[in-house]
Design a protein around this motif. Structure first.
Motif, PDB file in Angstrom:
ATOM      1  N   ASN A   1      16.623   3.638  -5.474  1.00  0.00           N
ATOM      2  CA  ASN A   1      15.571   3.892  -6.467  1.00  0.00           C
ATOM      3  C   ASN A   1      14.842   2.614  -6.857  1.00  0.00           C
ATOM      4  O   ASN A   1      13.628   2.615  -7.063  1.00  0.00           O
ATOM      5  CB  ASN A   1      16.170   4.558  -7.707  1.00  0.00           C
ATOM      6  CG  ASN A   1      16.499   6.014  -7.468  1.00  0.00           C
ATOM      7  OD1 ASN A   1      17.264   6.333  -6.563  1.00  0.00           O
ATOM      8  ND2 ASN A   1      15.915   6.903  -8.243  1.00  0.00           N
ATOM      9  N   ASN A   2      15.579   1.508  -6.940  1.00  0.00           N
ATOM     10  CA  ASN A   2      14.944   0.223  -7.242  1.00  0.00           C
ATOM     11  C   ASN A   2      14.035  -0.200  -6.092  1.00  0.00           C
ATOM     12  O   ASN A   2      12.943  -0.745  -6.301  1.00  0.00           O
ATOM     13  CB  ASN A   2      16.022  -0.831  -7.493  1.00  0.00           C
ATOM     14  CG  ASN A   2      15.448  -2.102  -8.099  1.00  0.00           C
ATOM     15  OD1 ASN A   2      14.458  -2.056  -8.828  1.00  0.00           O
ATOM     16  ND2 ASN A   2      16.051  -3.224  -7.798  1.00  0.00           N
ATOM     17  N   LEU A   3      14.489   0.047  -4.861  1.00  0.00           N
ATOM     18  CA  LEU A   3      13.669  -0.254  -3.685  1.00  0.00           C
ATOM     19  C   LEU A   3      12.369   0.538  -3.710  1.00  0.00           C
ATOM     20  O   LEU A   3      11.283  -0.007  -3.449  1.00  0.00           O
ATOM     21  CB  LEU A   3      14.471   0.065  -2.417  1.00  0.00           C
ATOM     22  CG  LEU A   3      13.746  -0.073  -1.070  1.00  0.00           C
ATOM     23  CD1 LEU A   3      13.259  -1.502  -0.861  1.00  0.00           C
ATOM     24  CD2 LEU A   3      14.679   0.339   0.067  1.00  0.00           C
ATOM     25  N   LEU A   4      12.454   1.816  -4.037  1.00  0.00           N
ATOM     26  CA  LEU A   4      11.250   2.656  -4.100  1.00  0.00           C
ATOM     27  C   LEU A   4      10.313   2.182  -5.204  1.00  0.00           C
ATOM     28  O   LEU A   4       9.089   2.187  -5.038  1.00  0.00           O
ATOM     29  CB  LEU A   4      11.640   4.116  -4.324  1.00  0.00           C
ATOM     30  CG  LEU A   4      12.465   4.797  -3.224  1.00  0.00           C
ATOM     31  CD1 LEU A   4      12.752   6.247  -3.586  1.00  0.00           C
ATOM     32  CD2 LEU A   4      11.745   4.731  -1.888  1.00  0.00           C
ATOM     33  N   ARG A   5      10.897   1.763  -6.327  1.00  0.00           N
ATOM     34  CA  ARG A   5      10.062   1.281  -7.437  1.00  0.00           C
ATOM     35  C   ARG A   5       9.301   0.022  -7.034  1.00  0.00           C
ATOM     36  O   ARG A   5       8.106  -0.113  -7.291  1.00  0.00           O
ATOM     37  CB  ARG A   5      10.945   1.008  -8.659  1.00  0.00           C
ATOM     38  CG  ARG A   5      10.176   0.487  -9.879  1.00  0.00           C
ATOM     39  CD  ARG A   5      11.121   0.098 -10.997  1.00  0.00           C
ATOM     40  NE  ARG A   5      12.071  -0.924 -10.576  1.00  0.00           N
ATOM     41  CZ  ARG A   5      11.764  -2.221 -10.469  1.00  0.00           C
ATOM     42  NH1 ARG A   5      10.532  -2.642 -10.731  1.00  0.00           N
ATOM     43  NH2 ARG A   5      12.677  -3.086 -10.099  1.00  0.00           N
ATOM     44  N   CYS A   6       9.999  -0.918  -6.385  1.00  0.00           N
ATOM     45  CA  CYS A   6       9.348  -2.168  -5.976  1.00  0.00           C
ATOM     46  C   CYS A   6       8.252  -1.916  -4.937  1.00  0.00           C
ATOM     47  O   CYS A   6       7.253  -2.633  -4.895  1.00  0.00           O
ATOM     48  CB  CYS A   6      10.387  -3.129  -5.401  1.00  0.00           C
ATOM     49  SG  CYS A   6      11.548  -3.782  -6.622  1.00  0.00           S
ATOM     50  N   CYS A   7       8.459  -0.898  -4.097  1.00  0.00           N
ATOM     51  CA  CYS A   7       7.475  -0.601  -3.047  1.00  0.00           C
ATOM     52  C   CYS A   7       6.417   0.398  -3.512  1.00  0.00           C
ATOM     53  O   CYS A   7       5.549   0.792  -2.719  1.00  0.00           O
ATOM     54  CB  CYS A   7       8.186  -0.038  -1.818  1.00  0.00           C
ATOM     55  SG  CYS A   7       9.324  -1.179  -1.030  1.00  0.00           S
ATOM     56  N   LYS A   8       6.501   0.800  -4.780  1.00  0.00           N
ATOM     57  CA  LYS A   8       5.559   1.779  -5.342  1.00  0.00           C
ATOM     58  C   LYS A   8       5.480   3.021  -4.437  1.00  0.00           C
ATOM     59  O   LYS A   8       4.399   3.451  -4.028  1.00  0.00           O
ATOM     60  CB  LYS A   8       4.168   1.171  -5.523  1.00  0.00           C
ATOM     61  CG  LYS A   8       4.131   0.026  -6.525  1.00  0.00           C
ATOM     62  CD  LYS A   8       2.731  -0.527  -6.685  1.00  0.00           C
ATOM     63  CE  LYS A   8       2.673  -1.592  -7.781  1.00  0.00           C
ATOM     64  NZ  LYS A   8       3.551  -2.744  -7.525  1.00  0.00           N
ATOM     65  N   MET A   9       6.637   3.576  -4.162  1.00  0.00           N
ATOM     66  CA  MET A   9       6.762   4.676  -3.214  1.00  0.00           C
ATOM     67  C   MET A   9       7.493   5.842  -3.875  1.00  0.00           C
ATOM     68  O   MET A   9       8.537   5.659  -4.502  1.00  0.00           O
ATOM     69  CB  MET A   9       7.541   4.194  -1.980  1.00  0.00           C
ATOM     70  CG  MET A   9       7.505   5.115  -0.783  1.00  0.00           C
ATOM     71  SD  MET A   9       8.382   4.339   0.605  1.00  0.00           S
ATOM     72  CE  MET A   9       7.930   5.457   1.938  1.00  0.00           C
ATOM     73  N   SER A  10       6.949   7.051  -3.738  1.00  0.00           N
ATOM     74  CA  SER A  10       7.609   8.227  -4.310  1.00  0.00           C
ATOM     75  C   SER A  10       8.767   8.670  -3.415  1.00  0.00           C
ATOM     76  O   SER A  10       8.842   8.296  -2.238  1.00  0.00           O
ATOM     77  CB  SER A  10       6.618   9.381  -4.460  1.00  0.00           C
ATOM     78  OG  SER A  10       6.282   9.919  -3.184  1.00  0.00           O
ATOM     79  N   ILE A  11       9.647   9.474  -3.988  1.00  0.00           N
ATOM     80  CA  ILE A  11      10.777   9.995  -3.206  1.00  0.00           C
ATOM     81  C   ILE A  11      10.256  10.834  -2.044  1.00  0.00           C
ATOM     82  O   ILE A  11      10.770  10.748  -0.921  1.00  0.00           O
ATOM     83  CB  ILE A  11      11.709  10.833  -4.109  1.00  0.00           C
ATOM     84  CG1 ILE A  11      12.369   9.932  -5.148  1.00  0.00           C
ATOM     85  CG2 ILE A  11      12.771  11.540  -3.277  1.00  0.00           C
ATOM     86  CD1 ILE A  11      13.198  10.676  -6.171  1.00  0.00           C
TER      87      ILE A  11
END
Length: 845
Positions: free
Chosen positions: A101-111
């Motif tokens: 989830n932290n990786l997705l947040r940093c990459c501004k990427m939705s699930i």
């Protein structure tokens, strides 16, 4: 028309090379490095991810945001490393301690974007199948939890209410529960209940491998929290409109007694109660023992008491964080931290019913009356299980089947016992025995139905002789039992997907596909197999026909080797009344191929005569160049047939890339069909694969070129047919069966030609948009025994019948809107029961 040069038939090679200059490479490096710094990654994993990213970017075209592909590269690199933990005992943490989830947040990427991109990344990076399986498991687990959370939200809103001084939809500042101490708020109540479920399901993962069991566990958690709220007399958190409340819950002297509310939310109450008394209690006992939660371990109350609530919430968060980091999965707490509106794409995905296979669409049961509502996965699953559970009372062969004799029945039970042992050894759940028992009950029911039908079709044959003959067929019993197991696994929505049952019971796909039509035909009576389960069976039958049955080690190739070549055409297998197993198999393959050719040509906007020509090319590849199917997929040969037609005809469009794009709109489409086409076996005995362009150029064209040129360049005779080539017409589906509108009315909706309508003297028929209102009135009177019920509003005195009219019209409309029933050349009509006729059309077993 001159023959095209062989070079002209080659497909364009879709190159994915990306030209990168020094400046662009430097920008990519900077973005990637900053991303890894934000994630506090170790240098070795960072370099591994970057090398993979550059290597893939040079081979493939990466459409979209660069950071999203970097996310996939980093996640893959992290998942393929592990970190020892301080707990010792050789314990490791997968994922390199980087939270997804932290990786997705940093990459501004939705699930949703990640789920889509990571599957493409697996293909482009040629990742091993083991890792691909991990990604599929990750996707399935999260999809189940996402669907459960939607149901969780509905149930919580039914039971609890937000006090006036709280904001119901406030977002969390963090996921760690670090809030001020005090009484449990509405938001924290929601929080602790969801955390409790997440930790409970991860405590014994083998018990939550399916949607229905996970749902039962979730409502056990809700039931426990509800009882804790009552025990604390937190009436401010209770929804007074909830029907499951004790009658005296608002009185000052109210004393809490255990109060079960499972039946308010679950169609399978007994199964949920059994879980509450066993598995759930065991999980909670382990939580108390490990100090994951605090309270009274005997009554399981006090969880929300002022002295326990905050530390319970904190402890559950810590426990769940440790689990997520250890397995590298999505942090599913995020579902309660954000509004559902922020997961629009996931909502659309989860509320989309399973796609309808192209074959036998006309035989599907009608959509339910509430078909206009959105698909609800949890309700659908529990309904499926409930329908199959209705046969749970059948624990042995029926009296009719027992007429085969004790010796034959003993052999049958021995076969079932052997199958059960295989299943129990491979099914990863403590629920395995009950799952198999349900499948066995349905097996006994189906066996009875199938044999009864055999007797009806052969009234002059000796009953015992027929029963002995049929019950003694070992492969029939094994495949029928396996099919029943598959239905139970599908009903519960387990993670074990087809062809797991084939591997479990060592059954060939060719043998398994034979039983499916028989099960659909005899299992759809009495509503025991509903629309979604029949669609599932049709889908796995297509999987067998399109791919699995053509595997190199399939028995099909032994039959082909002993058959007279070339193989029979569609016309030959359709007219052969004494068709054997191979002929019937080919009959199904031809029909499936034709339906997919039609759909692809429609997607590509090719002219209406083109599908017929492509059909002839496809049929020739099956009959004369059968090895093109060995270890390959039907759709690969269909796409190549379309493209070679286009090249020989010297058409500018569509390109092969257009064909692949259109293919992705087919219900069965998967990327691997055109990315990974079998080419050969290497020196180590491993299969060598390449993309479909390579297959077309190096395998398909050399074998098919001359036939296609000869076929497309011959002069048609007066009838428009190519006279010097033996061509078979394309297959035709059986006519659709009449579909019953409701169980309470003897009314059917069907597609009928004008001649059929005019030749139905014993039926009462109302043809939409054509028949006068008096015909509907007469039908009403017959159904209601002379009482008037409905009209179309063109006469006075409607009175109280308007609502009844609307209900029936909506039910009929649900059937009429069913795309599986549509036909441009037929007229929809409603008929009363009595003159509909038999099953119609030949169905081979």
């Amino acid at each position: 028309m001159s023959e095209p040069d062989p070079q002209e038939l080659g497909a364009e090679v879709v190159s994915g090379l990306v030209a990168t200059n020094d400046d662009r490479l430097e920008m990519i490096n900077a973005e990637y490095t900053n991303l890894c710094r934000d994630l506090n990654m170790d240098r070795q994993t960072e370099l591994q991810g970057y090398e993979t990213y550059l290597e893939v970017s040079q081979r493939c075209s990466m459409e979209g945001t660069a950071s999203h592909w970097m996310c996939c590269a980093i996640y893959t690199a992290c998942r393929r490393t592990s970190t020892p933990t301080v707990t010792g005992q050789n314990a490791v943490v997968k994922g390199n301690c980087v939270s997804l989830n932290n990786l997705l947040r940093c990459c501004k990427m939705s699930i949703y974007e990640f789920k889509t991109k990571i599957k493409q990344w697996c293909d482009m990076a040629n990742l091993p199948q083991e890792f691909v399986n991990e990604i599929e498991d990750l996707d399935r687990k999260f999809s189940i939890t996402f669907m459960l959370h939607k149901r969780f939200r509905i149930i919580m809103d039914m039971i609890f209410s937000c006090p006036p001084n709280e904001k119901k939809h406030s977002k969390y500042i963090s996921l760690h529960g670090n809030h001020a101490h005090g009484k449990c708020s509405y938001i924290k109540l929601d929080d602790i209940c969801w955390r409790l479920f997440l930790c409970a399901k991860n405590q014994k993962p083998s018990n939550t491998v399916d949607l229905v069991t996970s749902f039962n566990l979730m409502i056990c958690c809700i039931d426990l929290i509800y009882n804790n709220v009552l025990a604390e007399k937190r009436t401010d958190l209770i929804n007074p409109k909830f029907e499951g409340l004790p009658s005296n819950w608002t009185e000052l002297d109210f004393r809490h007694n255990p109060h079960c509310i499972l039946s308010n939310f679950c169609d399978m109450t007994e199964e949920a109660k059994a879980m509450k008394a066993t598995t759930f209690r065991q999980i909670m006992s382990s939580f108390f023992q490990a100090s994951t939660i605090y309270g009274n371990k005997d009554t399981m109350l006090g969880l929300l008491a002022n002295e326990n609530f905050e530390r319970n919430l904190k402890s559950l968060n810590i426990s769940y964080e440790q689990y997520v980091l250890s397995v590298g999965e999505f942090d599913e707490r995020i579902l309660s931290a954000y509004d559902a509106g922020e997961h629009t794409a996931l909502n659309d995905q989860s509320l989309r019913p399973p796609v309808t296979p192209l074959t036998r669409k006309q035989d599907l049961p009608a959509q339910p009356a509430m078909a206009g509502d959105k698909f609800e996965p949890v309700h659908n699953a529990t309904t499926n299980v409930k329908q199959l559970s209705a046969f749970g009372r059948i624990t042995e062969p029926t009296d009719f089947v027992k007429q085969a004799g004790e010796e034959v029945i003993a052999k049958l039970l021995s076969i079932i016992e052997e199958i059960e042992q295989k299943f129990l050894a491979k099914y990863p759940s403590t629920e395995a025995k009950s799952r198999f028992q349900l499948a066995k009950s349905f097996f006994f029911y189906l066996l009875d139905q199938i044999l009864q039908a055999e007797i009806r079709n052969k009234p002059d044959i000796d009953l015992k002789r027929l029963l002995v003959q049929k019950v003694s067929l070992v492969i029939f019993n094994i495949t029928l039992m396996a099919c029943c197991v598959e239905l139970v696994l599908e009903a519960y929505k387990t993670e074990l997907k087809f062809p797991w049952v084939l591997d479990c019971f060592s059954i060939s796909a060719f043998e398994f596909q034979k039983i499916i039509e028989i099960v659909v035909r005899h299992g759809s009576h009495e509503g025991c197999l509903n629309r979604s389960l029949i669609k599932h069976l049709n889908s796995i039958e297509e999987t067998c026909l399109e791919r699995l049955a053509w595997a190199r080690n399939s028995t099909v190739w032994d039959m082909i080797a002993s058959a007279q070549l070339p193989l029979p055409t569609w016309l030959m297998v359709n007219l052969d009344r004494a068709a054997g197993a191979l002929q019937i198999f080919l009959r199904k393959v031809y029909l499936l191929g034709w339906l997919r050719i039609q759909k692809l040509c429609s997607e590509l906007s090719l002219c209406e005569k083109t599908p017929e020509s492509i059909w002839h090319i496809f049929e020739h590849s099956i009959t004369h160049e059968t090895d093109l199917m060995k270890d390959r997929h039907l759709d690969q040969n269909i796409m190549c047939a379309i493209y070679i037609y286009i090249r020989v005809k010297r058409m500018e469009d569509p390109k092969f890339s257009d064909i692949m794009r259109a293919y992705r709109n087919q219900p069965q489409a998967v990327n691997s069909v055109y990315r990974e086409v079998f080419m050969d076996i290497n020196e180590d005995g491993e299969p060598k694969v390449n993309d479909i362009i390579h297959f077309y150029n190096h395998a398909y064209v050399p074998l098919m070129r001359q036939f296609v040129i000869d076929y497309l360049n011959v002069t048609p005779d007066a009838s428009g047919r190519a006279s010097d080539l033996q061509l078979s017409p394309h297959p035709k589906e059986r006519a659709a069966q009449p579909k019953k509108v409701t169980q309470s009315h003897s009314l059917f909706v069907s597609q009928m030609s004008k001649n059929e309508i005019q030749q139905s003297p014993n039926q009462m028929v109302y043809s939409f948009c054509r028949s006068p209102a008096k015909d509907l009135q007469a039908m009403n009177e017959k159904v209601r025994g002379g009482k008037r019920m409905l009209s179309f509003g063109d006469e006075p005195g409607l009175g109280g019948v308007v609502e009844a009219k609307r209900q029936l019209i909506s039910q009929v409309k649900a059937v009429m809107d069913d795309p599986d029933l549509q036909s441009a050349e037929q007229q929809p009509a409603v008929t009363t029961e009595g003159g509909v006729g038999g099953e119609g059309g030949e169905q081979e077993t």
